[in-house]
Design an enzyme around this catalytic site. Structure first.
Site, PDB file in Angstrom:
ATOM      1  N   ARG A 173      95.228 -25.881  16.133  1.00  0.00           N
ATOM      2  CA  ARG A 173      95.073 -27.212  15.525  1.00  0.00           C
ATOM      3  C   ARG A 173      94.334 -27.114  14.209  1.00  0.00           C
ATOM      4  NH1 ARG A 173      94.334 -27.337  20.835  1.00  0.00           N
ATOM      5  NH2 ARG A 173      92.128 -26.866  20.602  1.00  0.00           N
ATOM      6  N   ARG A 177      87.004 -31.355  11.324  1.00  0.00           N
ATOM      7  CA  ARG A 177      86.789 -32.758  11.678  1.00  0.00           C
ATOM      8  C   ARG A 177      86.154 -33.458  10.492  1.00  0.00           C
ATOM      9  NH1 ARG A 177      84.036 -31.825  17.638  1.00  0.00           N
ATOM     10  NH2 ARG A 177      85.940 -31.168  18.709  1.00  0.00           N
ATOM     11  N   ARG A 249      91.535  -7.747  25.570  1.00  0.00           N
ATOM     12  CA  ARG A 249      90.227  -7.524  24.967  1.00  0.00           C
ATOM     13  C   ARG A 249      89.178  -7.680  26.060  1.00  0.00           C
ATOM     14  NH1 ARG A 249      89.951  -5.038  20.328  1.00  0.00           N
ATOM     15  NH2 ARG A 249      88.149  -6.217  19.586  1.00  0.00           N
ATOM     16  N   ARG A 279      78.700 -13.133  18.855  1.00  0.00           N
ATOM     17  CA  ARG A 279      77.805 -14.258  19.084  1.00  0.00           C
ATOM     18  C   ARG A 279      76.626 -13.835  19.951  1.00  0.00           C
ATOM     19  NH1 ARG A 279      81.300 -18.170  23.248  1.00  0.00           N
ATOM     20  NH2 ARG A 279      81.464 -16.693  24.974  1.00  0.00           N
ATOM     21  N   GLU A 300      77.169 -10.452  22.321  1.00  0.00           N
ATOM     22  CA  GLU A 300      78.520 -10.149  22.800  1.00  0.00           C
ATOM     23  C   GLU A 300      79.277  -9.307  21.788  1.00  0.00           C
ATOM     24  OE1 GLU A 300      80.942 -13.354  24.128  1.00  0.00           O
ATOM     25  OE2 GLU A 300      79.355 -14.267  25.344  1.00  0.00           O
ATOM     26  N   TYR A 348      95.586 -16.820  28.971  1.00  0.00           N
ATOM     27  CA  TYR A 348      94.207 -17.300  28.907  1.00  0.00           C
ATOM     28  C   TYR A 348      94.183 -18.715  29.473  1.00  0.00           C
ATOM     29  CZ  TYR A 348      89.636 -18.748  27.412  1.00  0.00           C
ATOM     30  OH  TYR A 348      88.359 -19.212  27.419  1.00  0.00           O
ATOM     31  N   ASP A 350      91.671 -22.031  30.762  1.00  0.00           N
ATOM     32  CA  ASP A 350      90.404 -22.698  30.992  1.00  0.00           C
ATOM     33  C   ASP A 350      90.251 -22.973  32.481  1.00  0.00           C
ATOM     34  OD1 ASP A 350      89.469 -22.762  28.370  1.00  0.00           O
ATOM     35  OD2 ASP A 350      90.580 -24.595  27.903  1.00  0.00           O
TER      36      ASP A 350
END
Length: 382
Positions: A173, A177, A249, A279, A300, A348, A350
């Protein structure tokens, strides 16, 4: 009475399918090679700090699915939690996703929403028609400055290759914003389980028709004596990698501790490629209803997944897609097995989608048994 069902994997897929079948009167045996339930969303309380730690990296629950939200809340009280991600780029801290505050701070401006839209449009690469690569997608919609600051370096580290080699679909997307909303997710329901996902999964598994065995590897001979197998392990692993290994990964976590508050937020990304980690997560901030003086953090690092590593993110580039097609064709020749979940369908997922598909898969199986039909080979086609 139908034969008992074997479920491989005590993560969300296996637990939810097992509970639905158990409530329908089926006897269910669940095995898992790990020493704990809940898969990659396993959580454990750190003894030194008292902090609840996301052992395999942070899992934040968010969904628009009313049924799934009601389901998880039946098994654990979910506390309010809004994921507000920060990123460090070129020595400065910004909020993600890129929003009006990020734009004004980065460019030193005080633009309103409409002004910011026009400004970003002026920076975008209008020569790009239909984006093909990740880099095309970013340059077309945000321009080079924002792309290099927030997307290029992070993406190189996360995927181990140039953004020019990744499909545009990864950046699905418009990553901007034009307001001050820094809520990373836009779903109606968001939260964290009060006592962690492991206790939630334990509640799901708590049924007299369910037997769980941990530290138990699966071999295909285990299917003997069972009416059906639901397999949530790696699709290629089920066939002993006969065509080769699908690409993933994996993540390495470098744990460190801090007396006090280390970074003031749960997630701090690092956008520059010369910082080796992607991160830092500070786990006490994932449970803002708790108070802890001491802190535990993870740096990470993303890298290619080896045979003995925990697979996290399916790569799904052209080479893997061709290999996947071979395994899908091979799987469709199997009898009495359904491949489920992130690893079983090489996608992947959620957590809310995982639960949704598990609920639907269980009902599909119950319907197939009732109608004397063959259950589907895949919960969702890869």
């Amino acid at each position: 009475m139908t034969k008992p069902v074997l479920i491989v994997g005590a993560g969300l897929s296996g637990a939810v399918i097992g509970r639905e079948l158990a409530e329908a009167g089926h006897l269910v045996r669940i095995i898992d090679r790990r020493s704990h339930i809940a898969g990659n969303c396993h959580m454990a309380r750190d003894e030194a700090s008292g902090v609840m730690v996301h052992v395999y990296g942070p899992h934040i629950f968010h969904t628009n699915d009313d049924e799934v939200w009601a389901y998880v809340n039946r098994h654990m009280t979910f506390m309010p939690y809004v994921n507000r991600v920060k990123t460090t780029s070129n020595g400065r801290v910004y909020s993600l996703p890129v929003n009006l505050h990020t734009i004004n701070q980065f460019f030193g401006k005080t633009l309103g929403p409409d002004e910011a839209k026009a400004f970003i449009l002026s920076l975008s690469d209008a020569s790009i028609g239909e984006p093909v690569t990740f880099e095309d997608q970013a340059l077309k919609f945000v321009g080079r400055e924002l792309y290099e600051a927030f997307f290029e370096g992070y993406t190189r580290k996360q995927w181990g290759c140039s953004p020019r080699d990744l499909p545009a679909s990864i950046l699905k997307r418009l990553p901007v914003r034009f307001n001050y909303d820094d809520n990373y997710f836009s779903h109606r329901f968001q939260g964290m389980p009060e006592h962690g996902y492991t206790e939630m999964v334990a509640s799901i598994l708590s049924h007299e028709n369910i037997e769980v065995e941990l530290e138990r590897d699966f071999v295909r001979a285990d299917a003997e004596g069972f009416g059906h197998v639901f397999y949530s392990g790696p699709l290629d692993g089920y066939f002993d990698y006969e065509f080769g290994r699908l690409g993933y990964r994996t993540l390495d976590f470098e744990e460190f501790r801090h007396d006090g508050d280390y970074q003031g937020c749960a997630v701090m990304n690092y956008g520059n490629a010369d910082v080796p980690y992607t991160r830092i997560t500070e786990h006490k901030h994932f449970s803002p209803w708790e108070t802890h003086e001491r802190s535990i953090c993870y740096r990470e690092y993303s890298r290619a997944c080896g045979p003995d590593d925990v697979p996290y993110y399916p790569i799904r580039l052209s080479g893997e897609q061709a290999l996947l097609a071979q395994y899908v064709a091979r799987a469709r020749m199997e009898e009495n097995v359904t491949f489920v979940g992130r690893l079983g369908t090489y996608r992947y997922l959620d957590m809310d989608v995982t639960i949704r598909e598990a609920l639907d898969t269980a009902q599909s199986y119950i319907g197939a048994v009732t109608g004397n039909l063959r259950p589907p080979v895949f919960s969702m086609a890869p």
